[in-house]
Structure formats: C-alpha cells, structure tokens
Design an enzyme around this catalytic site. Structure first.
Site, PDB file in Angstrom:
ATOM      1  N   GLY A 239       0.715  -1.080   0.056  1.00 40.15           N
ATOM      2  CA  GLY A 239       0.159   0.019   0.021  1.00 40.15           C
ATOM      3  C   GLY A 239       1.033   1.293  -0.031  1.00 40.15           C
ATOM      4  CD  GLU A 281       1.391  -8.639   2.027  1.00 47.22           C
ATOM      5  OE1 GLU A 281       1.784  -9.850   2.345  1.00 47.22           O
ATOM      6  OE2 GLU A 281       0.246  -8.653   1.696  1.00 47.22           O
ATOM      7  N   PRO A 282       5.028  -4.532  -0.384  1.00 51.59           N
ATOM      8  CG  PRO A 282       6.582  -3.255   0.063  1.00 51.59           C
ATOM      9  CD  PRO A 282       6.471  -4.617   0.091  1.00 51.59           C
ATOM     10  N   GLY A 283       4.091  -3.503  -3.587  1.00 51.23           N
ATOM     11  CA  GLY A 283       3.986  -3.856  -5.096  1.00 51.23           C
ATOM     12  C   GLY A 283       4.360  -2.735  -5.895  1.00 51.23           C
ATOM     13  NE  ARG A 284      -0.045   1.960  -6.183  1.00 52.43           N
ATOM     14  CZ  ARG A 284      -1.214   1.602  -6.946  1.00 52.43           C
ATOM     15  NH1 ARG A 284      -1.178   2.030  -8.112  1.00 52.43           N
ATOM     16  NH2 ARG A 284      -2.271   1.140  -6.449  1.00 52.43           N
ATOM     17  NE  ARG A 319      -3.254   2.060 -11.607  1.00 54.94           N
ATOM     18  CZ  ARG A 319      -3.118   3.363 -11.092  1.00 54.94           C
ATOM     19  NH1 ARG A 319      -2.620   4.565 -11.698  1.00 54.94           N
ATOM     20  NH2 ARG A 319      -3.675   3.586  -9.945  1.00 54.94           N
ATOM     21  CB  CYS A 350     -15.083   0.330 -30.590  1.00 58.98           C
ATOM     22  SG  CYS A 350     -13.924   0.134 -31.968  1.00 58.98           S
ATOM     23  CE1 TYR A 379      -1.506  -4.112  -8.306  1.00 57.98           C
ATOM     24  CE2 TYR A 379      -0.413  -2.069  -7.614  1.00 57.98           C
ATOM     25  CZ  TYR A 379      -0.876  -3.361  -7.604  1.00 57.98           C
ATOM     26  OH  TYR A 379      -0.462  -3.888  -6.295  1.00 57.98           O
TER      27      TYR A 379
HETATM   28  N1  LLP Z   1      -0.659  -7.455  -0.806  1.00 57.43           N
HETATM   29  C1  LLP Z   1      -1.833  -7.888  -1.147  1.00 57.43           C
HETATM   30  C2  LLP Z   1      -2.586  -8.847  -0.235  1.00 57.43           C
HETATM   31  C3  LLP Z   1      -2.450  -7.099  -2.217  1.00 57.43           C
HETATM   32  O1  LLP Z   1      -3.874  -7.605  -2.607  1.00 57.43           O
HETATM   33  C4  LLP Z   1      -2.030  -5.963  -2.753  1.00 57.43           C
HETATM   34  C5  LLP Z   1      -2.495  -5.351  -3.996  1.00 57.43           C
HETATM   35  C6  LLP Z   1      -0.523  -5.818  -2.332  1.00 57.43           C
HETATM   36  C7  LLP Z   1       0.043  -6.511  -1.214  1.00 57.43           C
HETATM   37  C8  LLP Z   1       0.458  -4.593  -2.830  1.00 57.43           C
HETATM   38  O2  LLP Z   1      -0.091  -3.489  -3.020  1.00 57.43           O
HETATM   39  P1  LLP Z   1       0.520  -2.131  -3.262  1.00 57.43           P
HETATM   40  O3  LLP Z   1       1.961  -2.237  -2.395  1.00 57.43           O
HETATM   41  O4  LLP Z   1       1.171  -2.492  -4.896  1.00 57.43           O
HETATM   42  O5  LLP Z   1      -0.107  -1.149  -3.138  1.00 57.43           O
HETATM   43  N2  LLP Z   1      -5.158  -2.260  -9.510  1.00 57.43           N
HETATM   44  C9  LLP Z   1      -5.013  -1.022  -8.651  1.00 57.43           C
HETATM   45  C10 LLP Z   1      -4.359  -1.534  -7.185  1.00 57.43           C
HETATM   46  C11 LLP Z   1      -4.877  -2.950  -6.670  1.00 57.43           C
HETATM   47  C12 LLP Z   1      -3.681  -3.651  -5.458  1.00 57.43           C
HETATM   48  C13 LLP Z   1      -4.134  -5.143  -5.465  1.00 57.43           C
HETATM   49  N3  LLP Z   1      -3.595  -5.504  -4.329  1.00 57.43           N
HETATM   50  C14 LLP Z   1      -4.371  -0.023  -9.084  1.00 57.43           C
HETATM   51  O6  LLP Z   1      -3.873   0.079 -10.267  1.00 57.43           O
HETATM   52  O7  LLP Z   1      -4.158   1.167  -8.491  1.00 57.43           O
END
Ligand code: LLP
Length: 423
Positions: A239, A281-284, A319, A350, A379
């Site tokens: 997050g 557990e970051p992704g973004r 997005r 379209c 994403y």
């Molecule tokens: N852990 C869990 C269980 C998750 O479901 C997620 C993201 C993360 C970690 C990583 O979250 P982050 O650090 O990336 O915020 N499609 C949306 C974002 C959806 C995130 C889904 N889960 C967007 O494009 O903004």
C-alpha cells in the site's frame, strides 16, 4: 518542467538511463513498456534501509501482482525479497524463479479447494482470508506457518476500489473474530503463527501506516496473551504509495519506517510478543515509477474538442478508464516546449472510455510525436487485456547501456491461439 523518474534529460534528450526515448521507440517500436532496473533496485533499497535500520528483524515480500514479468520479479528476488503470491499462477512463478518455499506467503481470497491444495503443497506459509477456509485447507495438510488476514475495520486507498479493509471490504476476517480464528487454528494443532492485514493501496501518509500497525498489534497482543501463542511474523501489507501527479509529494518512507517500527516495537514490548518479524509486501512502491509506457501519436483530430490518436490504448493501460487515474505524460521530442495546448489523448478502442488523458495541457502535438506515459510500472502491463482484439505490448528492461526485451509483443494470431477450431 516536470520529469518524473526514471526519465531524465541526457545529451539534451528525454532518456531512460542511457537510452533516449526516441532511440527506444525506433529500436523496439511502440507501444512499449520500458522499465529501469536501477530504479527498481533503488526503490527496494530505500524501503529496506529505512525499515531495517530501526528494526533489523524485517522481511520484505514483493507483491508480484503489481508486475508479474519474471525478469522484474527476479530483480527483486536478487535483492533479497520474498514473494507475496495470491494464486497458483503466482506460486508457479515463484517456484520457477527458484524462490524457496519458506520465502513466499500465499494470500488468496475466496480460494477454491484446488487453489488451497496447490498452496498447501508449495508454500510453507499460508495466510487465510476467512475462518471457514481452515478446515478446507487442513484437508490438504497443515501448513508450517499459518496466518490470518485481519480486517482492522479501517482502510485507505487512492480511490474507493483501492480500499481493501473497513466495513465494506470483501477481504479479511473482521478484527472482532480474529481471536476465534486463532483459537480454531490452535485447536487444530497449528503451532506456528503469523498475522496479516492489507488495508489499501497507494497511500502517501506515513501516520496512516502507524495507525493501522497499532490497531493490528493490539489485537495480536490480546490473542498472544489469551491463547498463549507466539507470532513469528506480523505483516502490515503493502500500500506504500507513489506520486502520480506533479503536485503530489512522494511518501516519506523514512518517517513511515520510523513511525511504524516505533509502535511495532512498543507494542511487542507491551504484550511481550518477543522478537517478531515485521513484514511488508509492497508492489507499487518498487515497480510503479520504474516503468514508462511509450506510444506514438498517429493522428490529430479537430472535433468539438481536440483529440490525439495514439497507439497506446486502454487495453495496454486501463487505470485511467478504470479508476480515473492520472498518469503524467511527457512529450519526448518536445519536452522543453510549454504545455499549453489542452488535448484529449485517446486510443483506438471502440469505447468512449478509451481516453488516457482528458483535456491535458501538452505542447502542441503533431503526428509522429512520442509520448512517455509515466508511472506505468505497477498495474500497467499486469492489468492489460486483449479487448477489441488488440495484442498486448512488448516489455523492455533497461540496465544502464543494456536494453533487453523481457516480453515479446503479442501478434494478431496470438489472440486466437486457443480457439477451436484452429484458424
Ligand atoms: N498485498 C496484497 C494482499 C495485495 O492484494 C496487494 C495489492 C499488495 C500486497 C500490494 O499492494 P501495493 O503495495 O501495490 O499497493 N489495481 C490497483 C491496485 C490494486 C492492488 C491490489 N492488491 C491500481 O492500479 O491502483
């Protein structure tokens, strides 16, 4: 002139590391996703160093759903990250990257029995989204470490659909039922425990992370005391946000780490939780600002408004349509020109929602101009689709002077590959 990373100006050209955007477009065609390896590593190191210096018993899992390209996940694995995996495909990927079973955490939701069986076989640590999943999981064996995803009744995210906890969320176990979940697990003979939450995505306020950590730790403390169990890890989720708009400030990761580790330590001490691993557990945060989507303007239309047609569409980057998300756009061959000509940037799908930027002030556009669409690393490709029979884009990884294709562009025939009868 706002030029977000990994873009920079080198030899007077808008570049990603040692490559000008123009040379990348020429060499690889457009649309392309381009990622900076150095930026991914920097992002990882910045977060890791911030937390680890205050709390050495710190573990990072990369949320592979943000970008599942194996070459990208491998960079993070090389940095020492484990993996947050959410289904058999992501578990499969972790295995193929050589990730040890002990370094993944399987967090599914609304899992089928097949998914639970796969998780039980290939992950040491399983994180359940509901108490009802426990007996179903146990049919396939006891995990080495069991965790529950807790909904602490508050959540926060950049848009409504990025809020993953709180009264309306589909995720997690209500915090009031957490005790019951761990009691059931203990009764079932589980000996090793973790606790998890993931309350939302793209949050830029450090004190929010402090607040949710406090709430979760209070509950962990009550449970540990009452049930006499020991938590091996407490995972506060991902997050961690990135700025998308020029006026947004980056998340102060130093302050976030300071606040989170302070409360974490205090609560561990208060409840005598011992030396619990703090997990995130970051992704973004790792990959979001490392990726740029490059497209070419191929026509300008003067209608009731002005439109630029580009070869990037919402099938490549959904997005803006899905969340009304803002992605900053730099015109690579005109980046010094004043951005004073408002225009709609649209793809050729379209669907009236196929607009990447609405009435965006940009330098005066013409056919052939190159657009760098920023913050597309998370994403972006991972949410791309084949809608309107559009193949997905190529992905390229840059490392200083090396540019490597890490996913080929799909061809038209790929769209129909699995159709019967074969075409
Ligand atoms: N852990 C869990 C269980 C998750 O479901 C997620 C993201 C993360 C970690 C990583 O979250 P982050 O650090 O990336 O915020 N499609 C949306 C974002 C959806 C995130 C889904 N889960 C967007 O494009 O903004």
């Amino acid at each position: 002139m706002y030029i977000p990373p990994p873009l920079s100006v080198r030899r007077n050209k808008l570049s990603i590391e040692n490559f000008s955007v123009e040379s990348l477009a020429q060499r690889f065609g457009t649309p392309i996703y381009v990622y900076s390896e150095n930026r991914i590593r920097e992002n990882f190191q910045r977060l890791k160093n911030a937390f680890q210096k205050y709390y050495p018993n710190f573990e990072i899992l990369y949320a592979v759903k943000a970008n599942n390209n194996p070459a990208i996940a491998k960079i993070l694995a090389d940095e020492g990250s484990g993996m947050d995996v959410c289904n058999p495909a992501e578990i499969w990927l972790s295995r193929h990257l050589g990730m040890p079973k002990s370094k993944t955490l399987y967090t599914g939701n609304y899992c089928t029995d097949e998914e639970l069986a796969y998780g039980a076989k290939y992950c040491d640590r399983i994180n359940l989204d509901d108490i009802a999943l426990l007996p179903r999981l146990l049919k396939f064996g006891k995990p080495k470490v069991l965790s529950f995803r807790i909904n602490p009744k508050i959540g926060k995210g950049s848009v409504k659909t990025n809020v993953f906890a709180g009264p309306e969320a589909k995720f997690g176990i209500p915090i009031e039922k957490a005790m019951q979940a761990y009691a059931a697990a203990k009764k079932a003979g589980i000996k090793r425990f973790g606790m998890h939450m993931m309350t939302g995505s793209c949050v830029l306020e450090p004190d929010y992370f402090e607040k949710i950590t406090g709430i979760l730790l209070d509950e962990a403390g009550r449970i540990a005391r009452r049930l006499k169990i020991k938590f091996e890890f407490i995972d506060i989720g991902g997050g961690f946000g990135i700025p998308y708009r020029p006026e947004e400030k980056p998340l102060d990761i130093e302050k976030t780490a300071q606040l989170v580790t302070k409360i974490f330590r205090e609560k561990c001490h208060q409840f005598k939780l011992g030396n619990v691993t703090l997990m995130v557990e970051p992704g973004r945060y790792f990959v979001g600002d490392a990726g740029v989507l490059i497209g070419t303007v191929h026509m300008i239309k003067e209608s009731y408004q002005r439109f630029a047609g580009v070869d990037v569409t919402i099938n490549h980057l959904v997005r803006p349509k899905m969340y009304g998300a803002y992605h900053h756009i730099v015109v690579a061959n005109k980046f010094r020109k004043p951005a004073k000509y408002p225009i709609n940037i649209c793809g050729s799908i379209c669907d009236s929602g196929d607009i990447l930027a609405k009435v965006r002030p940009l330098p005066k556009l013409a056919r052939g101009d190159l657009l760098a669409i920023c913050n597309a690393g998370a994403y972006g490709f991972s949410m791309s689709s084949q809608y309107n029979s559009r193949p997905r884009a190529r992905e390229v990884l840059i490392n200083d002077s090396r540019a490597t294709i890490i996913r080929e562009a799909e061809k038209i025939e790929d769209l129909f590959l699995r159709c019967k009868p074969t075409l």
